[in-house]
Design an enzyme around this catalytic site. Structure first.
Site, PDB file in Angstrom:
ATOM      1  N   CYS A 187      39.516  23.420  51.921  1.00  0.00           N
ATOM      2  CA  CYS A 187      39.695  21.973  51.903  1.00  0.00           C
ATOM      3  C   CYS A 187      39.533  21.487  50.471  1.00  0.00           C
ATOM      4  CB  CYS A 187      38.710  21.222  52.776  1.00  0.00           C
ATOM      5  SG  CYS A 187      38.675  21.757  54.477  1.00  0.00           S
ATOM      6  N   ARG A 243      43.886  25.090  48.534  1.00  0.00           N
ATOM      7  CA  ARG A 243      42.579  25.235  49.181  1.00  0.00           C
ATOM      8  C   ARG A 243      42.637  25.014  50.684  1.00  0.00           C
ATOM      9  NH1 ARG A 243      37.467  25.088  46.392  1.00  0.00           N
ATOM     10  NH2 ARG A 243      36.783  24.620  48.480  1.00  0.00           N
ATOM     11  N   TRP A 291      41.615  22.449  55.668  1.00  0.00           N
ATOM     12  CA  TRP A 291      41.755  23.767  56.303  1.00  0.00           C
ATOM     13  C   TRP A 291      40.844  23.694  57.515  1.00  0.00           C
ATOM     14  CZ3 TRP A 291      38.557  27.870  57.646  1.00  0.00           C
ATOM     15  CH2 TRP A 291      39.197  29.089  57.920  1.00  0.00           C
ATOM     16  N   ASN A 296      34.049  18.741  52.718  1.00  0.00           N
ATOM     17  CA  ASN A 296      34.332  20.180  52.751  1.00  0.00           C
ATOM     18  C   ASN A 296      33.092  20.883  53.252  1.00  0.00           C
ATOM     19  OD1 ASN A 296      36.717  19.585  51.508  1.00  0.00           O
ATOM     20  ND2 ASN A 296      36.206  20.545  49.538  1.00  0.00           N
ATOM     21  N   GLY A 297      33.268  21.935  54.027  1.00  0.00           N
ATOM     22  CA  GLY A 297      32.111  22.681  54.517  1.00  0.00           C
ATOM     23  C   GLY A 297      31.952  22.531  56.016  1.00  0.00           C
ATOM     24  N   GLU A 347      44.106  47.358  49.574  1.00  0.00           N
ATOM     25  CA  GLU A 347      44.535  46.141  48.891  1.00  0.00           C
ATOM     26  C   GLU A 347      46.035  45.891  49.101  1.00  0.00           C
ATOM     27  OE1 GLU A 347      43.208  43.660  47.883  1.00  0.00           O
ATOM     28  OE2 GLU A 347      44.599  42.697  46.527  1.00  0.00           O
ATOM     29  N   LYS A 375      47.553  42.608  50.943  1.00  0.00           N
ATOM     30  CA  LYS A 375      48.536  41.742  50.277  1.00  0.00           C
ATOM     31  C   LYS A 375      49.747  41.539  51.169  1.00  0.00           C
ATOM     32  CE  LYS A 375      46.736  40.581  47.978  1.00  0.00           C
ATOM     33  NZ  LYS A 375      45.497  40.239  47.399  1.00  0.00           N
ATOM     34  N   GLU A 379      48.914  39.363  54.368  1.00  0.00           N
ATOM     35  CA  GLU A 379      48.596  37.941  54.195  1.00  0.00           C
ATOM     36  C   GLU A 379      49.795  37.108  53.764  1.00  0.00           C
ATOM     37  OE1 GLU A 379      45.581  36.728  51.287  1.00  0.00           O
ATOM     38  OE2 GLU A 379      46.044  38.487  50.099  1.00  0.00           O
ATOM     39  N   HIS A 418      42.279  61.807  62.664  1.00  0.00           N
ATOM     40  CA  HIS A 418      41.152  61.591  63.577  1.00  0.00           C
ATOM     41  C   HIS A 418      41.410  60.440  64.544  1.00  0.00           C
ATOM     42  CE1 HIS A 418      38.871  64.632  61.518  1.00  0.00           C
ATOM     43  NE2 HIS A 418      39.174  64.066  60.359  1.00  0.00           N
ATOM     44  N   LYS A 435      42.462  29.320  49.717  1.00  0.00           N
ATOM     45  CA  LYS A 435      42.129  30.069  48.515  1.00  0.00           C
ATOM     46  C   LYS A 435      40.646  30.398  48.407  1.00  0.00           C
ATOM     47  CE  LYS A 435      42.916  32.043  44.620  1.00  0.00           C
ATOM     48  NZ  LYS A 435      43.459  33.407  44.744  1.00  0.00           N
TER      49      LYS A 435
HETATM   50  O1  M6R Z   1      37.052  33.936  45.640  1.00  0.00           O
HETATM   51  P1  M6R Z   1      36.691  35.285  46.161  1.00  0.00           P
HETATM   52  O2  M6R Z   1      37.100  36.381  45.264  1.00  0.00           O
HETATM   53  O3  M6R Z   1      35.227  35.394  46.516  1.00  0.00           O
HETATM   54  O4  M6R Z   1      37.498  35.442  47.499  1.00  0.00           O
HETATM   55  C1  M6R Z   1      37.325  36.548  48.325  1.00  0.00           C
HETATM   56  C2  M6R Z   1      38.439  36.670  49.332  1.00  0.00           C
HETATM   57  O5  M6R Z   1      38.471  35.533  50.161  1.00  0.00           O
HETATM   58  C3  M6R Z   1      39.811  36.807  48.660  1.00  0.00           C
HETATM   59  O6  M6R Z   1      39.838  37.894  47.796  1.00  0.00           O
HETATM   60  C4  M6R Z   1      40.914  36.973  49.718  1.00  0.00           C
HETATM   61  O7  M6R Z   1      40.757  38.177  50.378  1.00  0.00           O
HETATM   62  C5  M6R Z   1      42.291  36.875  49.058  1.00  0.00           C
HETATM   63  N1  M6R Z   1      43.060  35.840  49.676  1.00  0.00           N
HETATM   64  C6  M6R Z   1      43.096  38.090  49.190  1.00  0.00           C
HETATM   65  O8  M6R Z   1      44.318  37.969  48.531  1.00  0.00           O
END
Ligand code: M6R
Length: 632
Positions: A2, A27, A74, A100-101, A482, A486, A489, A505, A627
């Site tokens: 947010c 955000r 969000w 926010n929160g 990773e 990527k 998402e 396994h 984000k």
């Molecule tokens: O701001 P941060 O690095 O603490 O965020 C951690 C994760 O939320 C962040 O890396 C998330 O997995 C990304 N969207 C992945 O691309």
């Protein structure tokens, strides 16, 4: 999660707030709203959808309003809807807030407000409860009411509030969710993040936990939890607003992928001193401190956690210290064995991820020394750590983390090398070799990025697959995680990553005719083993896309499986060797095994991007994501 923007000045609040919200859309972006002070009192408009939808419903509003607050959401409590969008108001609409929160005791407070004040609620949100609560305490002074309400709320919150009868002030309060005040010329601002304000101001106050800010046209006053005025040094933002613009790229994600050679160069260059010795600015760990450490924990979330997995191998491999890695949301609830002899390293791009922040606090409570690897200067994680090592990636806007990951990796190399040198566990020759490899990375990254056309073509041939596997061994197993994250998402393809040796396994049961498998084989010492794993999935009908290093033919040497020169010999992989096993192969420039993650991840980022683009996905703002994740 947010975004909040507030403005108070001589006029033009509507445009300033809309502009700020646009910059914060990364955000959270499921609904948005604005409250403006108008002649008739508070005017609140809000809608499901993005800022464009909000703009469409406020066209008729006078642009001359001198103050207002806005929000991009969000969803946490209640689905995205007009009713659940912020701002929320109290019963008679005389107080409006953005938040926010998460207010954890909102149900308890809601019951109290209904029984004691006859409150009637119009949304499912915890935020509306806060609006009614402030309203219940309001006796003509918004600052008083916010104080009283904050004392009753549990959880995390950054709140901006306005009262219809006080057209000269915005009141803000913060606990465990970021909030800043921007200092303008005859105007002042409120925001959850710096990019919202960069077009207007570069001088800001970072509002700390349990502090309240009174923002008027002429100034910003910050008070602590006991309502004593706090003298806060201003913070000057030294990065450019342009850094938060797309600069001709179609998406922030692509721009940020292409910024990696520069980001890695800068992160490294600033830290290599005379004779290439590492200077860890911001870290005061001495040899004595390191000798007193018996265990390192690396804790983070998502992509940052994946960087931590590589970091574990580096610290154990270079410095010989035992390292545990954990996901922040698990670490804090499992009573980990942490004490004064523990070095707790947390990694976070935003420095505001609540799970990471709470894990950090838990580690501190148990006596650990906290070193954080953070991108956002002045963020909560940075402020609460004993030592901070900045990634210097510049602002990362796309939800999918790319340049933050590679700069986090680089920081892990530097920290591991620094520890190894201080502890006397790495000789000059070995150290020189690894540093030389790292110095070569930015150019090699550029070479990978130049092959984007080929990766785009590959994306065209596979973008319709609905399920993808990533396999790898050693460091490649971490890069596989990773690459898979990527892809899922940004493209919403069901993708799964697993250490290649673990396939047999259980997971291999899922491989069938036509399954798409990305096989990462950049580790010379594990190359033969990977070839076997590739054969295993091919035997079950999988199509395999290999990823390997482009070694020069004359570069084929004999190595030994242990870095100490003992153990079974192995051949450095030959160029084209993977071609004979995989259906297609992506090559990255040759490099030492240890630094390969810095290169191997790039084609995977590009593939995720181009596949998502071909599938018509909203790349910079993937569904259901935000984000920075400031809720648990
Ligand atoms: O701001 P941060 O690095 O603490 O965020 C951690 C994760 O939320 C962040 O890396 C998330 O997995 C990304 N969207 C992945 O691309």
């Amino acid at each position: 999660m947010c975004g909040i923007v507030g403005y108070i000045g001589s006029g033009g609040a509507k445009d300033v707030i809309i502009d700020g919200l646009r910059r914060l859309e990364y955000r959270g972006y499921d609904s948005a709203g604005i409250a403006l002070m108008t002649d008739g009192g508070l005017t609140v408009r809000k809608t499901i959808g993005r800022i464009d939808s909000l703009e469409a419903i406020i066209k008729d509003l006078d642009g001359s309003s001198h103050m207002g607050i806005g929000h991009t959401r969000w969803a946490t409590h209640g689905a995205p809807s007009d009713a659940n969008a912020h701002p929320h108001t109290n019963g008679d609409g005389s107080i409006a807030i953005v938040h926010n929160g998460i207010i954890e005791n909102y149900l308890e407070l809601k019951e109290w407000l209904i029984s004691e004040h006859g409150a009637v609620f119009r949304s499912e949100t915890d935020t509306e409860v806060a609006a009614h609560l402030i309203g219940a305490f309001y006796k003509g002074d918004l600052l008083d009411a916010v104080y009283e309400a904050a004392a009753k709320m549990r959880g995390a919150y950054a709140i901006g509030a306005m009262a219809a009868s006080e057209p000269d002030r915005i009141v803000a309060v913060r606990k465990d969710a970021p909030l800043i005040a921007g200092i303008g010329d005859d105007c002042n601002f409120l925001a959850s993040d710096i990019p919202a304000l960069l077009k207007y101001v570069r001088t800001i106050y970072l509002i700390e936990n349990n502090e309240t800010a009174l923002i008027t046209r002429s100034g910003v006053t910050i008070y602590d939890g006991n309502r004593r005025e706090v003298k806060r040094d201003v913070f000057h933002v030294n990065w450019d607003a342009d850094a938060a613009e797309k600069e001709g790229y179609d998406h922030f994600m692509l721009k940020e992928i292409h910024e990696q050679p520069k980001g890695v160069f800068e992160t490294l260059d600033r830290r290599l001193g005379k004779g290439d010795e590492i200077k860890l600015d911001g870290i005061s760990l001495t040899r004595e401190d390191l000798l007193a450490i018996d265990r390192v924990y690396i804790v983070a979330c998502g992509t940052a956690y994946h960087a931590g997995l590589v970091g574990k191998r580096l610290i154990e491999g270079f410095a010989g210290l035992p390292v545990e890695t954990d996901i922040a949301s698990e670490f804090r609830y499992r009573d980990p064995c942490v004490n004064e002899k523990t070095l707790f390293i947390c990694i976070s791009q935003s420095g505001e991820t609540l799970d990471t922040l709470e894990a950090l606090r838990e580690a501190k409570r148990k006596g650990a020394r906290v070193l954080s690897v953070v991108n956002v200067v002045g963020s909560s994680v940075a402020r609460e750590s004993d030592d901070v090592f900045y990634t210097w990636a510049g602002p990362e806007i796309a939800v999918a983390s790319t340049k933050a990951y590679t700069t986090q990796l680089l920081c892990m190399y530097l920290i591991a090398l620094y520890m190894a040198r201080r502890l006397g566990r790495m000789g000059d020759e070995e150290y020189g070799r690894v540093v030389a490899e790292l110095k070569g990375i930015p150019d090699k990254m550029r070479a990978v990025l130049e092959s984007e056309g080929e990766i785009r073509d590959l994306a065209k041939s596979i973008y319709k697959n609905e399920s993808v596997f990533f396999i790898g061994r050693g460091m490649d197993a971490h890069v596989a995680l990773e690459g898979s994250l990527k892809l899922k998402e940004v493209s919403y393809i069901n993708s799964f990553a697993i250490a290649a040796g673990e396939l047999k396994h259980g997971t291999i049961a899922l491989i069938e005719q036509g399954s798409l498998v990305f096989a990462l084989a950049t580790q010379d010492r594990l190359f033969d083993k990977m070839l076997s794993n590739i054969q295993e999935v091919k035997a079950r009908g999988a199509k395999v896309i290999g990823l390997a290093k482009q070694a020069a033919e004359d570069d084929v040497k004999l190595f030994r499986r242990s870095r100490h020169g003992k153990g079974e010999p192995y051949r450095k992989q030959e160029s084209g060797y993977l071609d004979r096993s995989a259906d297609e192969t992506i090559y990255v420039p040759d490099c030492a095994d240890e630094v390969a993650p810095l290169l191997a991840v790039l084609p995977l980022q590009l593939l995720a991007y181009h596949i998502a683009k071909l599938r018509g996905c909203d790349i910079d703002k993937p569904k259901n994501l935000a984000k920075s994740v400031t809720v648990e």
